[in-house]
Design a protein around this motif. Structure first.
Motif, PDB file in Angstrom:
ATOM      1  N   ILE A  72       2.997  14.214  11.427  1.00 40.95           N
ATOM      2  CA  ILE A  72       2.442  12.996  12.116  1.00 40.95           C
ATOM      3  C   ILE A  72       1.452  13.553  13.071  1.00 40.95           C
ATOM      4  O   ILE A  72       0.227  12.789  12.977  1.00 40.95           O
ATOM      5  N   LEU A  73       1.357  14.729  13.712  1.00 36.57           N
ATOM      6  CA  LEU A  73       0.371  15.021  14.851  1.00 36.57           C
ATOM      7  C   LEU A  73      -0.983  15.566  13.988  1.00 36.57           C
ATOM      8  O   LEU A  73      -1.928  15.307  14.329  1.00 36.57           O
ATOM      9  N   ARG A  74      -0.705  15.589  12.715  1.00 37.00           N
ATOM     10  CA  ARG A  74      -1.793  16.032  11.867  1.00 37.00           C
ATOM     11  C   ARG A  74      -2.421  14.754  11.052  1.00 37.00           C
ATOM     12  O   ARG A  74      -3.402  14.928  10.601  1.00 37.00           O
ATOM     13  N   GLY A  75      -1.754  13.644  11.247  1.00 35.89           N
ATOM     14  CA  GLY A  75      -2.160  12.300  10.679  1.00 35.89           C
ATOM     15  C   GLY A  75      -1.807  12.289   9.258  1.00 35.89           C
ATOM     16  O   GLY A  75      -2.114  11.591   8.495  1.00 35.89           O
ATOM     17  N   ASP A  76      -0.702  13.115   9.003  1.00 35.64           N
ATOM     18  CA  ASP A  76      -0.088  13.157   7.463  1.00 35.64           C
ATOM     19  C   ASP A  76       1.178  12.235   7.513  1.00 35.64           C
ATOM     20  O   ASP A  76       2.364  12.866   7.940  1.00 35.64           O
ATOM     21  N   LEU A  77       1.435  11.158   7.054  1.00 39.32           N
ATOM     22  CA  LEU A  77       2.297  10.251   7.086  1.00 39.32           C
ATOM     23  C   LEU A  77       3.248  10.637   5.659  1.00 39.32           C
ATOM     24  O   LEU A  77       4.130   9.907   5.312  1.00 39.32           O
ATOM     25  N   GLY A  78       2.925  11.439   4.860  1.00 36.09           N
ATOM     26  CA  GLY A  78       3.533  11.625   3.603  1.00 36.09           C
ATOM     27  C   GLY A  78       2.743  11.300   2.384  1.00 36.09           C
ATOM     28  O   GLY A  78       1.438  10.558   2.501  1.00 36.09           O
ATOM     29  N   GLN A  79       3.284  11.398   1.234  1.00 33.02           N
ATOM     30  CA  GLN A  79       2.660  10.962   0.190  1.00 33.02           C
ATOM     31  C   GLN A  79       3.474   9.909  -0.405  1.00 33.02           C
ATOM     32  O   GLN A  79       4.720   9.906  -0.665  1.00 33.02           O
ATOM     33  N   SER A  80       2.641   8.785  -1.078  1.00 27.88           N
ATOM     34  CA  SER A  80       3.268   7.630  -1.762  1.00 27.88           C
ATOM     35  C   SER A  80       3.854   8.019  -2.994  1.00 27.88           C
ATOM     36  O   SER A  80       3.158   8.760  -3.742  1.00 27.88           O
ATOM     37  N   ILE A  81       5.163   7.746  -3.077  1.00 23.09           N
ATOM     38  CA  ILE A  81       5.778   8.183  -4.723  1.00 23.09           C
ATOM     39  C   ILE A  81       5.203   7.106  -5.725  1.00 23.09           C
ATOM     40  O   ILE A  81       4.921   7.795  -6.724  1.00 23.09           O
ATOM     41  N   PHE A  82       5.353   6.158  -5.676  1.00 19.06           N
ATOM     42  CA  PHE A  82       4.642   5.219  -6.665  1.00 19.06           C
ATOM     43  C   PHE A  82       3.048   5.088  -6.904  1.00 19.06           C
ATOM     44  O   PHE A  82       2.548   5.127  -7.949  1.00 19.06           O
ATOM     45  N   LEU A  83       2.386   5.009  -5.611  1.00 24.71           N
ATOM     46  CA  LEU A  83       0.816   4.983  -5.803  1.00 24.71           C
ATOM     47  C   LEU A  83       0.178   6.409  -5.838  1.00 24.71           C
ATOM     48  O   LEU A  83      -0.783   6.478  -6.471  1.00 24.71           O
ATOM     49  N   GLY A  84       0.895   7.504  -5.861  1.00 27.83           N
ATOM     50  CA  GLY A  84       0.419   8.733  -5.860  1.00 27.83           C
ATOM     51  C   GLY A  84      -0.683   9.199  -5.060  1.00 27.83           C
ATOM     52  O   GLY A  84      -1.603   9.894  -5.337  1.00 27.83           O
ATOM     53  N   GLN A  85      -0.740   8.664  -3.733  1.00 24.46           N
ATOM     54  CA  GLN A  85      -1.868   8.975  -2.820  1.00 24.46           C
ATOM     55  C   GLN A  85      -1.196   9.226  -1.529  1.00 24.46           C
ATOM     56  O   GLN A  85      -0.227   8.730  -1.082  1.00 24.46           O
ATOM     57  N   PRO A  86      -2.140   9.820  -0.614  1.00 25.10           N
ATOM     58  CA  PRO A  86      -1.395   9.813   0.777  1.00 25.10           C
ATOM     59  C   PRO A  86      -1.183   8.589   1.218  1.00 25.10           C
ATOM     60  O   PRO A  86      -1.713   7.447   1.137  1.00 25.10           O
ATOM     61  N   VAL A  87      -0.248   8.444   2.061  1.00 24.15           N
ATOM     62  CA  VAL A  87       0.168   7.118   2.805  1.00 24.15           C
ATOM     63  C   VAL A  87      -0.670   6.682   3.639  1.00 24.15           C
ATOM     64  O   VAL A  87      -0.970   5.316   3.814  1.00 24.15           O
ATOM     65  N   THR A  88      -1.426   7.564   4.338  1.00 24.76           N
ATOM     66  CA  THR A  88      -2.634   6.984   5.522  1.00 24.76           C
ATOM     67  C   THR A  88      -3.749   6.463   4.656  1.00 24.76           C
ATOM     68  O   THR A  88      -4.330   5.323   5.126  1.00 24.76           O
ATOM     69  N   THR A  89      -4.051   6.734   3.491  1.00 24.16           N
ATOM     70  CA  THR A  89      -4.984   6.451   2.295  1.00 24.16           C
ATOM     71  C   THR A  89      -4.726   5.044   2.055  1.00 24.16           C
ATOM     72  O   THR A  89      -5.341   3.956   1.956  1.00 24.16           O
ATOM     73  N   ALA A  90      -3.435   4.975   1.719  1.00 21.05           N
ATOM     74  CA  ALA A  90      -2.997   3.526   1.261  1.00 21.05           C
ATOM     75  C   ALA A  90      -2.932   2.323   2.332  1.00 21.05           C
ATOM     76  O   ALA A  90      -3.418   1.335   2.000  1.00 21.05           O
ATOM     77  N   LEU A  91      -2.405   2.803   3.499  1.00 18.79           N
ATOM     78  CA  LEU A  91      -2.573   1.729   4.643  1.00 18.79           C
ATOM     79  C   LEU A  91      -4.006   1.468   5.025  1.00 18.79           C
ATOM     80  O   LEU A  91      -4.279   0.367   5.289  1.00 18.79           O
ATOM     81  N   TRP A  92      -4.856   2.470   4.868  1.00 17.45           N
ATOM     82  CA  TRP A  92      -6.409   2.261   5.160  1.00 17.45           C
ATOM     83  C   TRP A  92      -6.886   1.365   4.256  1.00 17.45           C
ATOM     84  O   TRP A  92      -7.601   0.286   4.779  1.00 17.45           O
ATOM     85  N   MET A  93      -6.685   1.438   3.041  1.00 16.92           N
ATOM     86  CA  MET A  93      -7.068   0.812   1.974  1.00 16.92           C
ATOM     87  C   MET A  93      -6.797  -0.771   1.984  1.00 16.92           C
ATOM     88  O   MET A  93      -7.557  -1.585   1.782  1.00 16.92           O
TER      89      MET A  93
END
Length: 313
Positions: A72-93
């Protein structure tokens, strides 16, 4: 003022620490193996073990919590299992539709509620006041999904004035995308305006009979100046509170409206993640929404200090 801001900032960080802990616990209290739940009944042991390692579920609870905080401190919220992309990227999009929907809805709610609430308090007990109170109670009880469907049937299907759903194509202009938000924003704005209107009326009633209002009238000031410059200004604290809470609720409560209007926003992403058991997305969205909720309340607290200097003391 700086001391008050620091105290509120410490409170905000404390709340977020509690939220982070709760989000961490949610996955760990999932019945059975969380990795097996995410992958479904058809997953084999190798896939489950690989996901456990990717999610950091193969270490001790202390190690998992430290790793989770570090991510979390690095801004890494994990990887989406279904979308195959970082959660931060999915939320930002998906952030743009939800952001503009929240801003437009809150603007519509405030534009509707503030003048009506002030007028209802000024003409307390009149026919106008009674009618507006009844309308506010009706608006507060109307489900947003039902009102959205009525708007789609009337203004999109029947009259053809607005699109029925979506957010425009991938190459649509910003104006076209905002045009798609008129109906959903109006839906949320009308439903949200009821609470703001009732608080505005109640807050104005508390101050309209105060001594300083009578003094302003005795000095020959116009009613407009007395009501707006004196009464409304001193009634803004509770109004700002409910506006801030409404903004936070709109951020987290646009899920149903985004689903009805098929908007590719954060709310729609959360619904899809729940149906797909994509726990990293659910956790990440929960953290972001909670953070925005706390941030909005912090900004409202700062506005208190600007609106009413007495709050500083």
């Amino acid at each position: 003022m700086l001391r008050a801001a620091l105290n509120r900032l410490i409170g905000m960080l404390t709340v977020m620490a509690i939220v982070v802990t709760i989000v961490f616990i949610i996955v760990r209290v999932t019945p059975g193996d969380p990795a097996a739940v995410m992958l479904g009944p058809d997953a084999n042991a190798a896939d489950i073990q690989a996901l456990r390692q990717r999610l950091g579920l193969d270490g001790s609870i202390i190690q998992q919590f430290i790793s989770y905080i570090g991510g979390i401190l690095r801004g890494d919220l994990g990887q989406s299992i279904f979308l195959g992309q970082p959660v931060t990227t999915a939320l930002w999009m998906r952030a743009e539709p939800t952001f503009f929907l929240t801003i437009f809805s809150l603007s519509i709610a405030t534009i509707i509620a503030l003048p009506i609430g002030v007028a209802s308090a000024y003409w307390r007990g009149s026919v106008f006041d009674q009618v507006m109170t009844a309308v506010a109670m009706f608006a507060a009880s109307v489900p947003s999904f039902w009102l959205g469907l009525i708007f789609i049937q009337t203004f999109a299907v029947g009259l053809g004035w607005f699109p029925t759903s979506g957010y425009g194509g991938p190459y649509s202009s910003l104006g076209d995308r905002l045009y798609h938000l008129i109906l959903p924003a109006t839906t949320l704005g009308i439903v949200s305006s009821a609470l703001i209107m009732r608080f505005t009326r109640a807050s104005m009633l508390d101050v309209l009979n105060d001594d300083y209002v009578r003094t302003a009238r005795s000095k020959g000031m116009s009613e407009w100046r007395v009501v707006v410059r004196h009464a409304l200004k001193n009634a803004l604290i509770p109004i700002l509170t409910v506006v801030g809470l409404t903004a936070a609720l709109l951020i987290s409560g646009a899920i149903v409206t985004e689903t009805v209007f098929a908007l590719p926003g954060v709310g729609n992403l959360i619904v899809s993640a729940v149906l797909r058991r994509d726990y990293p997305v659910i956790q990440g969205a929960l953290l972001i929404v909670a953070g925005l909720y706390v941030l909005v309340n912090f900004l409202i607290d700062m506005l208190y200090l600007l609106v009413d200097p007495r709050v500083r003391y």
